[in-house]
Design a protein around this motif. Structure first.
Motif, PDB file in Angstrom:
ATOM      1  N   ASP A   1       0.886  -1.336  -0.056  1.00  0.00           N
ATOM      2  CA  ASP A   1      -0.108  -0.017  -0.035  1.00  0.00           C
ATOM      3  C   ASP A   1       0.883   1.398   0.210  1.00  0.00           C
ATOM      4  O   ASP A   1       0.575   2.182  -0.663  1.00  0.00           O
TER       5      ASP A   1
ATOM      6  N   THR B   1      -4.217   3.119  -4.149  1.00  0.00           N
ATOM      7  CA  THR B   1      -4.094   2.254  -2.978  1.00  0.00           C
ATOM      8  C   THR B   1      -5.059   1.119  -3.010  1.00  0.00           C
ATOM      9  O   THR B   1      -5.337   0.760  -3.871  1.00  0.00           O
TER      10      THR B   1
ATOM     11  N   TYR C   1      -7.578  -1.667  -1.437  1.00  0.00           N
ATOM     12  CA  TYR C   1      -8.660  -2.000  -0.477  1.00  0.00           C
ATOM     13  C   TYR C   1      -8.434  -3.170   0.043  1.00  0.00           C
ATOM     14  O   TYR C   1      -8.946  -4.185  -0.813  1.00  0.00           O
TER      15      TYR C   1
ATOM     16  N   SER D   1     -10.077  -6.037   2.471  1.00  0.00           N
ATOM     17  CA  SER D   1     -11.047  -6.820   3.661  1.00  0.00           C
ATOM     18  C   SER D   1     -10.670  -8.142   3.921  1.00  0.00           C
ATOM     19  O   SER D   1     -10.442  -8.910   3.005  1.00  0.00           O
TER      20      SER D   1
ATOM     21  N   LEU E   1     -11.652  -2.272  -8.528  1.00  0.00           N
ATOM     22  CA  LEU E   1     -12.182  -0.961  -8.319  1.00  0.00           C
ATOM     23  C   LEU E   1     -11.852   0.215  -9.028  1.00  0.00           C
ATOM     24  O   LEU E   1     -10.751   0.205  -9.482  1.00  0.00           O
TER      25      LEU E   1
ATOM     26  N   TYR F   1      -8.316   3.077  -5.897  1.00  0.00           N
ATOM     27  CA  TYR F   1      -7.986   1.856  -5.582  1.00  0.00           C
ATOM     28  C   TYR F   1      -7.612   1.104  -6.973  1.00  0.00           C
ATOM     29  O   TYR F   1      -7.810   1.148  -7.969  1.00  0.00           O
TER      30      TYR F   1
END
Length: 160
Positions: free
Chosen positions: A134, A143, A145, A147, A155, A159
């Motif tokens: 990152d 960047t 994302y 999860s 995305l 992202y």
């Protein structure tokens, strides 16, 4: 490295080299970046990077269908396997997957977190590789994302 695209397979791309290898200058520049931004000592030599079919990558990393795009085996940290559809020479998001795997290469060679039980060690290594990835992406205006420990793909910018 579980770097998947939401509900999609790997993006069609293609590498700049037709022999399936990664340019040595790219590997060297990413290893220099890792050292400069983390202080990690880079081991001598370079890992062997191989581009393989997604199904082969799944068999190595997951044993079932999964969104993996890169993998560095514990028993052979000198080898990095990447999905052959990645374009690491032209796409910063896809290049960051190679960088992520290079972090794992260094972690293995330096026995980072070796004192921890295997599951905790693997989580620590993965979290560290995601943070470094990152940082790299943010320096390039993008960047991750993340999860549940997995970076999503596909995305809209910024992202990856």
């Amino acid at each position: 490295y579980g770097h998947g695209r939401r509900g999609k397979g790997p993006r069609r791309g293609g590498r700049a080299r037709t022999d399936g290898s990664t340019p040595t200058t790219l590997l060297a520049s990413l290893l220099v970046w890792i050292h400069a931004n983390t202080g990690f000592e880079v081991p001598p030599g370079e890992p062997q990077v191989r581009f393989v079919a997604h199904g082969e990558l799944e068999r190595m990393a997951c044993t079932r269908p999964c969104p993996v795009l890169g993998f560095t085996p514990d028993g052979r940290p000198d080898r990095i396997f990447l999905d052959r559809e990645l374009d690491v020479t032209r796409d910063v998001c896809e290049r960051s997957i190679l960088l992520h795997e290079l972090v794992h290469y260094i972690q293995h060679r330096q026995d980072r977190y070796a004192e921890l039980p295997p599951v905790r060690r693997d989580r620590m290594r993965e979290g560290e590789a995601l943070r470094i990835q990152d940082i790299y992406l943010r320096q390039h205006g993008r960047t991750l994302y993340v999860s549940r420990g997995v970076a999503a793909r596909g995305l809209a910018p910024p992202y990856c």
